[in-house]
Design a protein around this motif. Structure first.
Motif, short mmCIF file in Angstrom:
data_model
loop_
_atom_site.label_atom_id
_atom_site.label_comp_id
_atom_site.label_asym_id
_atom_site.label_seq_id
_atom_site.Cartn_x
_atom_site.Cartn_y
_atom_site.Cartn_z
N ILE A 222 52.31 22.23 53.34
CA ILE A 222 54.32 22.88 53.53
C ILE A 222 54.23 23.63 55.02
N GLY A 223 55.40 23.23 55.10
CA GLY A 223 56.14 23.31 56.29
C GLY A 223 56.41 24.80 56.66
N GLY A 224 56.69 25.89 55.04
CA GLY A 224 56.94 27.44 54.74
C GLY A 224 56.36 27.91 55.20
N GLY B 110 58.30 17.25 59.30
CA GLY B 110 56.90 17.31 58.10
C GLY B 110 56.28 17.85 59.24
N LEU B 111 55.09 19.05 59.06
CA LEU B 111 54.17 19.34 60.24
C LEU B 111 53.50 18.13 60.98
N VAL C 143 49.32 11.78 56.58
CA VAL C 143 49.64 11.99 55.24
C VAL C 143 51.20 11.40 54.72
N ALA C 144 51.85 12.88 54.93
CA ALA C 144 53.30 13.01 54.78
C ALA C 144 54.47 12.72 55.60
N LEU C 145 54.14 12.29 57.19
CA LEU C 145 54.39 12.14 58.00
C LEU C 145 54.82 10.25 57.35
N TRP D 86 58.33 17.48 62.90
CA TRP D 86 58.49 16.70 63.42
C TRP D 86 59.87 16.31 62.32
N LEU D 87 61.56 16.44 62.90
CA LEU D 87 62.54 15.97 62.59
C LEU D 87 62.39 14.30 61.81
N LEU D 88 62.70 14.19 61.08
CA LEU D 88 63.45 13.16 60.47
C LEU D 88 64.28 12.42 59.37
#
Length: 182
Positions: free
Chosen positions: A31-33, A128-129, A134-136, A164-166
């Motif tokens: 996760i990103g945090g 998403g990292l 998988v998340a992307l 990545w910013l989506l």
């Protein structure tokens, strides 16, 4: 699409489950945090604060399997800006025992239905990292489009990582709704 999960409000007893997810090293690494070590007592206070506060700029939702009120994961929507019609979807945390059952896509689609049909947003962003394929892939399957790579956006696992910013906008959601028969 038939859904095998549903959302409900958090309950105080969910704090034990949420705290156990926070202690999952593999999950936390994706996760990103930043990793946070949280005592159960602090988790209980956080859950209680979410339950008792009427914060209109964020929503936390417990994920449950149909036929049970037991929490198996959670998702959240934050930075809700009613003036501009924008928000941030944080993604999903789900117990590893329930992964691989298609719940990720179901949670994402239900969250987007809530964002666009209940909150009446016109744009929802997600992140998403770069290495979390998988998340992307899940976000792209649910209609999110990559907008840009934020270089060295987060410090994670001992190094600065790209993110990545989506985003998905209301017109994208209309197509998604048809595709998945929402």
């Amino acid at each position: 699409m038939e859904f095998n999960i549903f959302f409900r409000a958090f309950k105080q007893e969910d704090a034990v489950f949420i705290n156990s997810l926070r202690r999952d090293d593999e999950m936390e690494s994706k996760i990103g945090g930043s990793r946070r070590f949280v005592a159960l007592e602090r988790e209980q206070k956080w859950v209680n604060d979410l339950i008792m506060n009427d914060n209109q700029s964020m929503v936390y939702l417990a994920v449950c399997e149909k036929g049970s009120d037991d929490i198996i994961g959670y998702t959240s929507i934050s930075d809700i800006d009613y003036r501009n019609g924008t928000c941030f979807w944080s993604g999903i945390k789900i117990t590893p025992e329930k992964s691989g059952r298609g719940y990720g896509l179901q949670v994402t689609l239900l969250a987007l239905r809530y964002v666009f049909e209940e909150l009446r947003m016109v744009r929802c962003i997600g992140m998403g990292l770069e290495e979390h394929h998988v998340a992307l892939r899940l976000m792209e399957k649910a209609g999110f489009q990559k907008e840009g790579l934020m270089r060295k956006y987060v410090y994670k696992n001992g190094e600065h990582k790209n993110n990545w910013l989506l985003s998905i906008i209301d017109e994208d959601y209309v197509s998604l709704k048809l595709k998945y028969e929402l």
